[in-house]
Design a protein around this motif. Sequence first.
Motif, PDB file in Angstrom:
ATOM      1  N   GLY A   1       0.747  -1.154  -0.008  1.00  0.00           N
ATOM      2  CA  GLY A   1       0.043  -0.030   0.040  1.00  0.00           C
ATOM      3  C   GLY A   1       0.865   1.254  -0.073  1.00  0.00           C
ATOM      4  O   GLY A   1       0.557   1.891  -0.790  1.00  0.00           O
TER       5      GLY A   1
ATOM      6  N   TRP B   1      -3.738  -0.297  -0.302  1.00  0.00           N
ATOM      7  CA  TRP B   1      -3.583   0.888  -0.871  1.00  0.00           C
ATOM      8  C   TRP B   1      -4.432   2.080  -0.434  1.00  0.00           C
ATOM      9  O   TRP B   1      -4.192   3.301  -0.179  1.00  0.00           O
TER      10      TRP B   1
ATOM     11  N   LYS C   1       2.670   1.705  -3.451  1.00  0.00           N
ATOM     12  CA  LYS C   1       1.640   2.206  -4.573  1.00  0.00           C
ATOM     13  C   LYS C   1       1.288   3.641  -4.226  1.00  0.00           C
ATOM     14  O   LYS C   1       1.242   4.246  -5.411  1.00  0.00           O
ATOM     15  N   GLN C   2       1.088   4.008  -3.043  1.00  0.00           N
ATOM     16  CA  GLN C   2       0.805   5.562  -2.695  1.00  0.00           C
ATOM     17  C   GLN C   2       1.975   6.482  -2.961  1.00  0.00           C
ATOM     18  O   GLN C   2       1.731   7.225  -3.722  1.00  0.00           O
TER      19      GLN C   2
ATOM     20  N   LYS D   1      -4.858  -6.234  -1.261  1.00  0.00           N
ATOM     21  CA  LYS D   1      -4.266  -5.230  -1.951  1.00  0.00           C
ATOM     22  C   LYS D   1      -4.697  -3.854  -1.969  1.00  0.00           C
ATOM     23  O   LYS D   1      -4.267  -2.970  -1.582  1.00  0.00           O
TER      24      LYS D   1
ATOM     25  N   ASN E   1      -5.231   5.802  -5.267  1.00  0.00           N
ATOM     26  CA  ASN E   1      -5.972   4.622  -5.614  1.00  0.00           C
ATOM     27  C   ASN E   1      -7.292   4.924  -6.700  1.00  0.00           C
ATOM     28  O   ASN E   1      -8.116   5.463  -6.183  1.00  0.00           O
TER      29      ASN E   1
END
Length: 86
Positions: free
Chosen positions: A30, A59, A33-34, A55, A40
């Motif tokens: 998370g 995120w 991805k951030q 997942k 998101n």
Amino acid sequence: MKANTLEEAVALTKKFTSKPSNEELLKLYGLYKQATEGENQEERPGGFDFVAAAKYNSWLSFKGKSKSDASADYIDLVNSISEKYL
């Protein structure tokens, strides 16, 4: 060995000799991805794909955190858990 950049932290995780817990892996996912993509914007996975849903939720839990803050948190997390897994 401590990471100082996102790239170094990612490289450090590849050197882990054992797998972090699922909770740690989801938090790493998370934050990564951030840090790399920002908010998101993906559609929530449907059906019985529990891994994809976990997942996605991880995120999503960092919504509102800036890329630079997420990157710093990712680096801190990798540095803190690296002692257990290297």
